[in-house]
Design a protein around this motif. Structure first.
Motif, PDB file in Angstrom:
ATOM      1  N   ASP A 241       0.864  -1.181   0.000  1.00  0.00           N
ATOM      2  CA  ASP A 241       0.000   0.000   0.000  1.00  0.00           C
ATOM      3  C   ASP A 241       0.902   1.234   0.000  1.00  0.00           C
ATOM      4  OD1 ASP A 241      -1.858   2.010   0.336  1.00  0.00           O
ATOM      5  OD2 ASP A 241      -2.940   1.023   1.972  1.00  0.00           O
ATOM      6  N   VAL A 242       1.271   1.694  -1.204  1.00  0.00           N
ATOM      7  CA  VAL A 242       2.164   2.840  -1.357  1.00  0.00           C
ATOM      8  C   VAL A 242       1.330   4.044  -1.781  1.00  0.00           C
ATOM      9  CG1 VAL A 242       4.227   3.750  -2.481  1.00  0.00           C
ATOM     10  CG2 VAL A 242       4.015   1.286  -2.075  1.00  0.00           C
ATOM     11  N   ARG A 243       1.551   5.190  -1.116  1.00  0.00           N
ATOM     12  CA  ARG A 243       0.765   6.391  -1.370  1.00  0.00           C
ATOM     13  C   ARG A 243       1.696   7.570  -1.629  1.00  0.00           C
ATOM     14  NH1 ARG A 243      -3.480   5.448   3.709  1.00  0.00           N
ATOM     15  NH2 ARG A 243      -4.019   3.303   3.114  1.00  0.00           N
ATOM     16  N   PHE A 244       1.531   8.185  -2.789  1.00  0.00           N
ATOM     17  CA  PHE A 244       2.366   9.322  -3.173  1.00  0.00           C
ATOM     18  C   PHE A 244       1.587  10.611  -2.960  1.00  0.00           C
ATOM     19  CE2 PHE A 244       4.099  12.229  -6.501  1.00  0.00           C
ATOM     20  CZ  PHE A 244       5.393  12.335  -5.994  1.00  0.00           C
ATOM     21  N   LEU A 245       2.065  11.434  -2.047  1.00  0.00           N
ATOM     22  CA  LEU A 245       1.462  12.728  -1.774  1.00  0.00           C
ATOM     23  C   LEU A 245       2.255  13.788  -2.536  1.00  0.00           C
ATOM     24  CD1 LEU A 245       0.879  12.176   2.024  1.00  0.00           C
ATOM     25  CD2 LEU A 245      -0.906  12.600   0.351  1.00  0.00           C
ATOM     26  N   HIS A 246       1.670  14.280  -3.611  1.00  0.00           N
ATOM     27  CA  HIS A 246       2.331  15.233  -4.494  1.00  0.00           C
ATOM     28  C   HIS A 246       2.066  16.643  -3.974  1.00  0.00           C
ATOM     29  CE1 HIS A 246       2.790  16.941  -8.839  1.00  0.00           C
ATOM     30  NE2 HIS A 246       3.820  17.226  -8.068  1.00  0.00           N
TER      31      HIS A 246
END
Length: 286
Positions: free
Chosen positions: A197-202
């Motif tokens: 569960d990888v989440r990229f916060l841009h």
């Protein structure tokens, strides 16, 4: 929390939330999250027939009295969640640094308040990662975040290490995503090896999305120091916007390709909007 410029009751407000995930929780240590395994918590799941070797303490004698069959009770096990925050500490993050620290602090506090395990690395080798578990570590965590050095690295996507994020239940990546897409391609290719569960916060700022400059300007790259002279005309601004949009769409496409969840975050929206609306809608927190 003076250095983080957060309200005095912020931690108590955060304590009502936790990190949401559909990923399997693998930890072998006790925490506050229900796993699909069966264990010894007080939360009843169901019955099954007794088999030789089962713990007789779990036999339900009331059922036996009614049916003359031996059944045992099964209970949901509680496992800890392991959350890793990987923070971009390259120079381009300088004007977004306070917001990034506030966001990292808020997510980390949710993890620790749920008695789960938190690790944080900031992409700077000279800064040792933070690795702690549970409510008792909250003061140490506040001190760690408050004293993170100003971002000074020349690169994040090419230099960041995933080593401390191994076996994470959830991996948050906090970055402005300004490096070339070919560097992000390699970065995102690695990330799913360390968490399901990888989440990229841009994280972006209005000054980058729509710079209000005109005329003859000398721009200096914060990370490389390279300077370029530009005459900003309406056509030049339109060209910049087009290239920026293509870059942002490219980041999203790379995230989709590698199974990474993407969220655009504007620092002007404020921390509460990002946490309690954007993330809550996606069930990233609950």
């Amino acid at each position: 929390m003076t250095s983080l410029q957060l309200p005095g009751d912020w931690v108590s407000r955060l304590s009502r939330f936790s990190i949401g995930t559909k990923a399997k929780i693998r930890g072998h240590h006790k925490g506050s999250h229900r796993s699909m395994r069966f264990g010894s918590s007080l939360d009843f799941s169901d019955f099954r027939e007794y088999h030789p070797g089962d713990d007789v303490r779990h036999v339900d004698w009331n059922v036996y009295a009614r049916t003359d069959k031996v059944y045992i009770k099964r209970f949901l096990d509680e496992q800890e969640m392991r959350v890793h925050l990987l923070i971009d500490s390259s120079k381009s993050m300088q004007k977004k640094w306070l917001f990034t620290k506030q966001l990292a602090f808020s997510l980390g506090m949710m993890v620790l308040s749920s008695d789960d395990r938190l690790t944080i690395s900031a992409g700077q080798k000279e800064v040792a990662p933070f690795r702690k578990k549970g409510k008792s570590a909250r003061k140490l965590f506040e001190h760690f975040i408050s004293n993170l050095p100003e971002p000074a690295a020349l690169s994040f996507a090419k230099m960041a290490s995933f080593y401390t994020s191994k076996d994470s239940t959830v991996l948050f990546i906090l970055s402005d995503g300004l490096e070339p897409l070919e560097d992000w391609q390699q970065f995102f290719k690695q990330a799913p090896k360390y968490s399901h569960d990888v989440r990229f916060l841009h994280i972006t700022a209005e000054e980058e999305r729509a710079p209000g400059y005109a005329g003859d300007i000398r721009f200096i790259d914060e990370e490389t120091g390279q300077a370029v002279n530009v005459t900003l005309t309406p056509n030049a601004n339109a060209s910049y916007q087009e290239k920026r949009d293509l870059h942002e769409k490219g980041l999203e496409a790379l995230c989709r390709k590698h199974g990474i969840h993407y969220m655009h975050v504007s620092i002007e929206d404020g921390l509460q909007q990002v946490l309690f609306q954007q993330m809550a809608r996606k069930k990233w927190i609950e």
